[in-house]
Design a protein around this motif. Sequence first.
Motif, PDB file in Angstrom:
ATOM      1  N   ASN A 483     110.414 -59.518  34.814  1.00 54.32           N
ATOM      2  CA  ASN A 483     111.118 -59.138  33.583  1.00 54.32           C
ATOM      3  C   ASN A 483     110.428 -59.798  32.398  1.00 54.32           C
ATOM      4  N   ILE A 484     109.893 -59.006  31.492  1.00 53.15           N
ATOM      5  CA  ILE A 484     109.133 -59.531  30.358  1.00 53.15           C
ATOM      6  C   ILE A 484     109.720 -58.977  29.072  1.00 53.15           C
ATOM      7  N   MET A 485     109.766 -59.813  28.046  1.00 46.49           N
ATOM      8  CA  MET A 485     110.229 -59.393  26.730  1.00 46.49           C
ATOM      9  C   MET A 485     109.132 -59.604  25.697  1.00 46.49           C
ATOM     10  N   ASP A 486     108.944 -58.602  24.842  1.00 47.74           N
ATOM     11  CA  ASP A 486     108.067 -58.740  23.678  1.00 47.74           C
ATOM     12  C   ASP A 486     108.967 -58.762  22.451  1.00 47.74           C
ATOM     13  N   MET A 487     109.054 -59.923  21.794  1.00 47.65           N
ATOM     14  CA  MET A 487     110.023 -60.127  20.727  1.00 47.65           C
ATOM     15  C   MET A 487     109.670 -59.392  19.432  1.00 47.65           C
ATOM     16  N   ASN A 488     108.427 -58.991  19.291  1.00 49.41           N
ATOM     17  CA  ASN A 488     107.985 -58.264  18.093  1.00 49.41           C
ATOM     18  C   ASN A 488     106.936 -57.268  18.547  1.00 49.41           C
ATOM     19  N   ALA A 489     107.396 -56.113  19.018  1.00 45.91           N
ATOM     20  CA  ALA A 489     106.560 -55.247  19.849  1.00 45.91           C
ATOM     21  C   ALA A 489     105.563 -54.400  19.087  1.00 45.91           C
ATOM     22  N   GLY A 490     105.733 -54.224  17.779  1.00 46.78           N
ATOM     23  CA  GLY A 490     104.793 -53.385  17.041  1.00 46.78           C
ATOM     24  C   GLY A 490     104.785 -51.967  17.580  1.00 46.78           C
ATOM     25  N   LEU A 491     103.625 -51.516  18.040  1.00 43.26           N
ATOM     26  CA  LEU A 491     103.489 -50.169  18.601  1.00 43.26           C
ATOM     27  C   LEU A 491     103.588 -50.159  20.123  1.00 43.26           C
TER      28      LEU A 491
END
Length: 635
Positions: A483-491
Amino acid sequence: MLRFLQGGGMGKDYNGSPKLHLLTESKKTRITWILGVMGLCTVFYLLGAWQNTTTPSNLTNTNLGVCNSAAPKVSSSSVSLDFEAHHAVGGNETFKEGNTAFKPCDMKYSEYTPCQDPFRSRKYNREKLIYRERHCPANNELLKCLIPAPPGYKNPFPWPRSREYAWFANVPHRELTIEKAVQNWIQVEGDKFRFPGGGTMFPRGADAYIDDINRLIPLTDGSIRTAIDTGCGVASWGAYLLKRNILTISFAPRDTHEAQVQFALERGVPAMIGVMSSERMPYPARSFDMAHCSRCLIPWKDYDGVYLMEVDRVLRPGGYWILSGPPINWQRYHRGWERTPEDLKGEQDAIEDVAKRLCWKKVIQKGDLAIWQKPTNHIHCVKSRRVYKVPHICKDDNPDAAWYKKMETCITPLPEVNDINNVAGGSLENWPKRLTAIPPRISSGSLPGITAENFNEDTKLWNDRVSNYKRLNGRLAQGRYRNIMDMNAGLGGFAAALVNDPVWVMNVVPLDAKQNTLGAIYERGLIGTYQNWCEAFSTYPRTYDMIHSSGVFSMYQDRCDITDILLEMDRILRPEGMVIFRDVVDVLVKVKSLTDGMRWESQIMDHESGPFNQEKILVAVKNYWTGKAEEGSNS
């Protein structure tokens, strides 16, 4: 002096002043020395920088697989770049205090969900389940401590075994094993939970149920990639769709079915706490190819059909809505449901009426399943308003707005088309071509300043960066994280670069981002949500193995206390999980000064392009520790 110069073999051609010639030679000598010293300084500086940025073996081979040992020590002295003596630390007052040591919270907070706290929710209206919506604590109510893992906590099983098993100690709740015993949701086997894959309306298992759906609509040709499961149980539907390359967000409240979203995430299945109530779901318009409700207990016919209108908003043109459970097939089940045939028939008739007013087409009803399809454009639907006065077409000019945005009893308009055969908003490629195709929101110019060329460059950039991350920590490449989160994913480039790994990524687009790119992320066949990082995320503690934070703290350092953001990251990060921060060096120094007091081990590294880039990378690992039942309150 003149004779000396002549003796040097230069007098023959010299016709100028001897004094002027001497001065010229002296300047040449000084310039030569200066250039030589500068050259040596540059060489030694680059050599030293190269030595300090070499990846240490103890980070590359970090042993994160042993759940009952402390997280490996990441030595910052051998690789950390010492900027603290050379850069002023200004901004938020929090950082002036130095390495604050945060204490553990009381064990009663082990499953604390700040914005869905059952105790706080009691103050709110129970009508339409408003009390189960997000109600976040005020600043003076925020915990300033570390949420403890329960005693005996273990790292979850690796995927795909986690789909069937979870450790009892990690989610110590037996309620569902008793309440849903005959429905094959979940069972206890010694120190483990086992998930047989059953559900209320699919006692033969989720796999067989999905096969039934596949006989009615195409699930395996790549045309359906993103899905949402409302009222998801333990997310078996989403879990078994993954092997068909369909990525599902399982969406359910924190309610009497204790910890259903927590179970889903423990299994390695995408899920969020949420409820269909008065506010829109936190997703943009036209996000999902398919929506599903299997006895989800959502009153679809009530409140003028507003919940079906919200499903219509998030469904892509041509998307499907699948309903099983009451009232579908009421002729067979009405006695077991303890309802009269008249009541159930009335409910189904009301749902059918709302669907027709939304311009949906009923594809089929067979057995326990009923499936509707949203139109690919609104040419006929607009004309039909002459017949159906309600619901009207919404006047709101931003259908993607979905953060604390109230639902409306109207039809979210689709982008206009000139031909009845065109797909509103643009057609999508089938998966997997969808991932790298230019999203229609970009090709149509709906995201000002972002071109197809920008998109392709961003994709390549994140492929390179993720390759570097895998060199920094081999566990990312070896499937240690799920489980991975990208806090500021952009595109969505970070998630796209990981698409062939056994992971899934929750792509978060902050409310404070310059562009709302979440719709384009969904058009790539990825999933995500909106979030204001000054508030808590809608999930349980210890539900993510890895968090990626690119530019988040520069974005928020003047908006709220970033100490609270770091404590929230600690809450949702599993013991021995990893965080990768990307930001300017001054900000990372501030962040590191706080994480050093959070039982994290961390180090600052150079940017991929070398030491002269002001953006740096901070890699952190959360140590393994658990709470004790007898601990006193430290909050």
